[in-house]
Design a protein around this motif. Structure first.
Motif, PDB file in Angstrom:
ATOM      1  N   ASN A   1     -12.937   7.252   1.809  1.00  0.00           N
ATOM      2  CA  ASN A   1     -12.320   6.275   1.016  1.00  0.00           C
ATOM      3  C   ASN A   1     -13.400   5.300   0.570  1.00  0.00           C
ATOM      4  N   VAL A   2     -14.006   4.751   1.377  1.00  0.00           N
ATOM      5  CA  VAL A   2     -14.981   3.794   1.048  1.00  0.00           C
ATOM      6  C   VAL A   2     -16.277   4.113   0.459  1.00  0.00           C
TER       7      VAL A   2
ATOM      8  N   SER B   1     -20.255   4.180   1.999  1.00  0.00           N
ATOM      9  CA  SER B   1     -20.227   4.002   3.394  1.00  0.00           C
ATOM     10  C   SER B   1     -21.079   4.662   4.211  1.00  0.00           C
TER      11      SER B   1
ATOM     12  N   SER C   1     -12.557   4.546   6.474  1.00  0.00           N
ATOM     13  CA  SER C   1     -13.600   3.155   6.128  1.00  0.00           C
ATOM     14  C   SER C   1     -14.991   3.825   6.024  1.00  0.00           C
TER      15      SER C   1
ATOM     16  N   GLU D   1       0.822  -1.127   0.133  1.00  0.00           N
ATOM     17  CA  GLU D   1       0.126   0.029   0.041  1.00  0.00           C
ATOM     18  C   GLU D   1       1.116   1.342  -0.112  1.00  0.00           C
TER      19      GLU D   1
ATOM     20  N   PRO E   1      -8.752  -0.126  -2.206  1.00  0.00           N
ATOM     21  CA  PRO E   1      -9.150  -0.858  -0.790  1.00  0.00           C
ATOM     22  C   PRO E   1      -7.809  -0.611   0.127  1.00  0.00           C
ATOM     23  N   GLU E   2      -7.711  -0.522   1.186  1.00  0.00           N
ATOM     24  CA  GLU E   2      -6.590  -0.611   2.176  1.00  0.00           C
ATOM     25  C   GLU E   2      -6.783  -1.790   3.422  1.00  0.00           C
ATOM     26  N   ILE E   3      -5.996  -2.608   3.295  1.00  0.00           N
ATOM     27  CA  ILE E   3      -6.121  -3.946   3.963  1.00  0.00           C
ATOM     28  C   ILE E   3      -5.371  -3.934   5.154  1.00  0.00           C
TER      29      ILE E   3
END
Ligand code: F6R
Length: 364
Positions: A130-131, A134, A105, A12, A150-152
């Protein structure tokens, strides 16, 4: 899924140039900021009384940067709060105010309730999320999405750079519409932002130096981060990143605040990390570096190429390209993220899933 990387966090960080391009690219047209996804009429912008920025953790740290840049250029008073404080302190918010809610999120519970509190008190709510779709995005009057993808990894990296980019674009729009920014300044910032992806590629190309430094300093027990202005806001993020992934205790201080107590903790070999990217505060930071070095500290600085004075006083320098100081945090955070990453890897920590943490805090 990790596309050949050992950890999502590194993957990332390496995606930052793309996250930045995707966040700013579609919003700069013919040299002008075009935020057609949100509604900011000139009349509305001119009448904003105050801005409340509310978020948690890393997103809060992006908000602290925003306070500095909005106040400096758009001359609108800005308050920044962590969401869990804002929602319970009966904040003074009026219908002339704007609330900026920042969340990767879009599901952080305290942030969501802070949004509702601001709305209830009459503020217009713009969120930086970012989502897509949401909860926070859905409940906001306007959404400026960060297109970081997506940030995992639990530790937020590319989302922070993208949040900063969205905040810089918003700042340009506010400052311009309030007649507080010259064409030249406006143009310089836009052009500067467009150079950041290459600057980060450059930093990523030199990550070996950061890895080597981390390998030889992984046994330290305490690290201080000090900075002034935007570098102070950046220090907070550098310190949080290090704590959460490497479990090394660290604290961030404003350079000028050291003398008021903290300097008592500096002893032989204490590591002090100093982002020094702000030319107007350079001399003050050089004095701070000399002060801690005189008490035995080892100083690691993050500085732009041309800042030769820093190279002379620090023990080690992670150099970043010569980006404009005003936008420097977007690139200068990357070496701090890499530093936290390598410290964690060298110590054998579970980088992507640090103990006790979850990606999105949906409980109180
Ligand atoms: C730190 C980190 C957390 C989040 C915070 C807010 O690396 O990931 O501090 O930044 O929990 O989360 P969001 O942005 O999803 O509201």
């Amino acid at each position: 899924e990790k596309a050949g990387y050992e950890h999502f966090m590194m993957k990332e960080i390496c995606e930052e140039p793309k996250a930045i391009k995707d966040t700013i690219g579609p919003r700069i047209k013919n040299g002008r900021v075009v935020l057609d996804d949100i509604e900011l009429t000139e009349e509305y912008v001119k009448n904003i009384g105050k801005i409340h920025i509310v978020a948690c953790g890393t997103a809060y740290h992006a908000g602290v940067i925003a306070k500095y840049i909005i106040e400096k250029t758009a001359r609108i008073p800005v308050e920044v709060d962590v969401a869990s404080e804002f929602r319970y302190r009966d904040p003074i918010v009026t219908d002339k105010d704007m609330a900026i809610i920042i969340s990767q999120s879009g599901e952080t519970l305290d942030t969501l309730f802070a949004l509702r509190e601001a709305k209830k008190k009459g503020a217009r709510v713009l969120s930086i999320v970012n989502v897509v779709e949401s909860t926070i995005a859905r409940e906001s009057d306007d959404v400026l999405y960060t297109w970081a993808g997506p940030e995992i990894a639990i530790a937020s990296t590319k989302a922070y750079n993208a949040q900063l980019c969205a905040l810089y674009l918003l700042t340009l729009e506010l400052a311009y519409k309030r007649g507080c920014m010259s064409e030249e300044q406006y143009k310089n910032i836009i052009e500067g932002l467009q150079t950041i992806p290459d600057a980060i590629e450059d930093i990523l190309g030199n990550k070996g130096a950061i890895q080597r430094f981390a390998s030889s300093h992984c046994n330290v027990k305490n690290i201080f981060f000090i900075g002034r202005g935007l570098d102070y806001a950046l220090s907070m993020e550098g310190s949080l990143k290090l704590k959460e992934v490497s479990y090394i205790h660290s604290e961030a201080y404003a350079g000028g605040e050291l003398k008021h107590g903290t300097i008592a903790l500096i002893e032989d070999g204490t590591l002090v990390v100093c982002p020094v990217t702000q030319d107007d505060l350079m001399d003050k930071m050089i004095s701070n570096i000399k002060e801690v070095k005189a008490r035995g500290a080892t100083v690691l600085a993050i500085a732009r190429e041309s800042n030769e004075q820093v190279h002379k006083v620090a023990d080690e320098v992670f150099t970043i390209p010569d980006v404009d100081p005003f936008i420097a945090p977007v690139a200068a955070v990357t070496p701090l993220q890499l530093f936290a990453y390598y410290m964690a890897v060298v110590k054998g920590c579970d980088v992507d899933k640090p103990r006790n943490l979850t990606k999105s805090v949906t409980v109180e």
